[in-house]
Design an enzyme around this catalytic site. Sequence first.
Site, PDB file in Angstrom:
ATOM      1  N   ASN A  45     118.540  54.487  -3.021  1.00  0.00           N
ATOM      2  CA  ASN A  45     118.114  54.122  -1.667  1.00  0.00           C
ATOM      3  C   ASN A  45     117.345  55.249  -0.983  1.00  0.00           C
ATOM      4  OD1 ASN A  45     119.550  51.903  -2.332  1.00  0.00           O
ATOM      5  ND2 ASN A  45     121.218  52.200  -0.879  1.00  0.00           N
ATOM      6  N   LYS A  55     106.730  47.794  -0.698  1.00  0.00           N
ATOM      7  CA  LYS A  55     105.733  48.501  -1.504  1.00  0.00           C
ATOM      8  C   LYS A  55     104.457  47.711  -1.746  1.00  0.00           C
ATOM      9  CE  LYS A  55     109.253  49.637  -4.000  1.00  0.00           C
ATOM     10  NZ  LYS A  55     110.205  49.721  -2.867  1.00  0.00           N
ATOM     11  N   ASN A  79      72.400  37.854  -0.794  1.00  0.00           N
ATOM     12  CA  ASN A  79      73.554  37.650   0.089  1.00  0.00           C
ATOM     13  C   ASN A  79      74.298  38.957   0.391  1.00  0.00           C
ATOM     14  OD1 ASN A  79      73.092  34.866   0.077  1.00  0.00           O
ATOM     15  ND2 ASN A  79      74.321  34.583  -1.772  1.00  0.00           N
ATOM     16  N   HIS A 137      77.910  38.453  25.080  1.00  0.00           N
ATOM     17  CA  HIS A 137      77.968  37.005  24.793  1.00  0.00           C
ATOM     18  C   HIS A 137      76.976  36.628  23.697  1.00  0.00           C
ATOM     19  CE1 HIS A 137      80.290  36.553  28.581  1.00  0.00           C
ATOM     20  NE2 HIS A 137      79.438  37.487  29.011  1.00  0.00           N
ATOM     21  N   SER A 183      72.428  34.050  -5.596  1.00  0.00           N
ATOM     22  CA  SER A 183      73.062  32.740  -5.644  1.00  0.00           C
ATOM     23  C   SER A 183      72.836  32.160  -7.040  1.00  0.00           C
ATOM     24  CB  SER A 183      72.441  31.841  -4.579  1.00  0.00           C
ATOM     25  OG  SER A 183      72.468  30.492  -4.991  1.00  0.00           O
ATOM     26  N   LYS A 216      67.869  33.725  -2.889  1.00  0.00           N
ATOM     27  CA  LYS A 216      68.930  34.273  -2.030  1.00  0.00           C
ATOM     28  C   LYS A 216      69.270  35.734  -2.314  1.00  0.00           C
ATOM     29  CE  LYS A 216      71.155  32.607   0.730  1.00  0.00           C
ATOM     30  NZ  LYS A 216      72.326  31.724   0.650  1.00  0.00           N
ATOM     31  N   GLU A 228      80.596  40.660   3.780  1.00  0.00           N
ATOM     32  CA  GLU A 228      81.443  39.468   3.951  1.00  0.00           C
ATOM     33  C   GLU A 228      82.851  39.735   3.413  1.00  0.00           C
ATOM     34  OE1 GLU A 228      79.279  35.713   2.725  1.00  0.00           O
ATOM     35  OE2 GLU A 228      77.777  37.237   2.338  1.00  0.00           O
ATOM     36  N   SER A 260     111.292  45.605 -10.086  1.00  0.00           N
ATOM     37  CA  SER A 260     110.114  46.010  -9.305  1.00  0.00           C
ATOM     38  C   SER A 260     109.178  46.919 -10.098  1.00  0.00           C
ATOM     39  CB  SER A 260     110.563  46.716  -8.015  1.00  0.00           C
ATOM     40  OG  SER A 260     111.436  47.787  -8.325  1.00  0.00           O
TER      41      SER A 260
HETATM   42  N1  ARG Z   1     113.608  48.919  -6.635  1.00  0.00           N
HETATM   43  C1  ARG Z   1     114.322  49.205  -5.446  1.00  0.00           C
HETATM   44  C2  ARG Z   1     113.382  49.130  -4.218  1.00  0.00           C
HETATM   45  O1  ARG Z   1     112.223  49.166  -4.431  1.00  0.00           O
HETATM   46  C3  ARG Z   1     114.935  50.555  -5.512  1.00  0.00           C
HETATM   47  C4  ARG Z   1     116.146  50.736  -4.671  1.00  0.00           C
HETATM   48  C5  ARG Z   1     117.283  49.976  -5.246  1.00  0.00           C
HETATM   49  N2  ARG Z   1     118.474  50.151  -4.489  1.00  0.00           N
HETATM   50  C6  ARG Z   1     119.490  49.330  -4.607  1.00  0.00           C
HETATM   51  N3  ARG Z   1     120.537  49.570  -3.849  1.00  0.00           N
HETATM   52  N4  ARG Z   1     119.455  48.266  -5.366  1.00  0.00           N
HETATM   53  O2  ARG Z   1     113.796  49.030  -3.111  1.00  0.00           O
END
Ligand code: ARG
Length: 459
Positions: A108, A323, A283, A154, A275, A281, A288, A21
């Site tokens: 965690n 995230k 725009n 309306h 445009s 134009k 939008e 990640s």
């Molecule tokens: N990259 C993980 C997340 O965004 C971090 C937590 C990872 N925890 C685990 N038990 N693998 O959730």
Amino acid sequence: MKLWQGRLDAENRAMLDFESSIKFDKRLWREDLSGSIAHAQMLGDTGVLSPEDSAKIVAGLKGIFKDLESGALPIDACAEDIHTFVEQELTRRIGDAGKKLHTARSRNDQVALDLRLWLNERIDQTKRALSELEDTLLTLAKAHTQTLMPGYTHMQRAQPQVFAQHLLAYGQMFLRDYDRLCDAQKRTCISPLGSGALAGTGYAIDRETTARALGFTAPCENALDGVSDRDFAAEFLFCASLAMTHLSRLSEELVLWSSAEFSFIELSDEYSTGSSMMPQKKNPDAAELCRGKTGRVYGDLIALLTVLKGLPLAYQKDLQEDKEAVFDAADTLLSCLSITNGMLSTMRVNADAMRAATRDGYLTATDLADDLVKKGVPFRDAYAIVGKLVKGAAASGERLEDLPLSTLRGACDRIGEDVYEVLDPEKAAKRRSSFGGPGDVDRQLSALQSALESRKEQA
Ligand code: ARG
């Protein structure tokens, strides 16, 4: 090297890319370091770690902070996530003491904390952007308390109002968005740090102190909830979705009003595009795009709710999906708030076109009916009399005020010479001075102004 190398030895490149990640959580580096500094400090203060180790860790983390800030330290794109990167870099710098940072903590609780810290800061920023937009709406509204325009239902011209009334309606929406964010922020500022993997820890840690050190109000009550809960993120996504709804409705009006058919406003060149084919134009792309981007923010909300639905306690890797949804919605909202502010503060208002649009469409028919009511005619009868008059006038392409008094009196002898004043759209808008009506915009203006001031004082 993974933090979880313990029992596994086979590696698959595609799988590592898939589960990593760092691409998106690298933007949590500040929060990750602040959380770790508070944790290491507390481990030292409570005697879980020696004061020497704690001090070494804190100094090491501060050094990493400085180097990331200055750009001297690049974030390793091959690390699994930001938590892994920081811990490994720390150990590289300070040796064995770095390996003690993760005592009494899990990724965690760490990741939940990082996202809460990031969001808390982002909510503050979003509130500031909302305040700036409100200031622009207030300035515009002050300039247009006398600018007559049709109000629509309306999408048909309905009753006369002033432009300030229309702007102040959006002022109220954004005020509610601000308040909703404040409320969501209360539940964001709760610390999961020390929840561990799910079941807390046997070390004598002090969660209250880390929560306060990080600017949070309290540690979460239940460790299992602490690592599993993403309500705060879902709440933010709902707040963002509703704010985008308001921006989108406003954008739609800006698009309509800037068309030749309305010509109520002209957006500045800065916030318009051309445009590639039609040289004439101009725009309203900015409006939008705000309208269009609303869909992706709703998507972010639904994505997270769907991730959470049916997820057993505690941490499941599904939660890593939180995230990107939060970042995307937060970035989209902030940019749309700032672009909308720019559009509004630079657009030209065509007060003449707005006023002219109140002349056709029988906008004061209700006023005539109300006038008859004042003269003793029951409303339903008055409604029928005026309806008939409108029908006749429309057939001959006339306005009600074009009809001679004799014709008007022919429909109802209670109609008096003052009828032409009754039918005047300007007077009609002012007459609607009931609380919240267009004749009450001066009070509405000061009420909104003091509401905004009190929020600025609290901020
Ligand atoms: N990259 C993980 C997340 O965004 C971090 C937590 C990872 N925890 C685990 N038990 N693998 O959730």
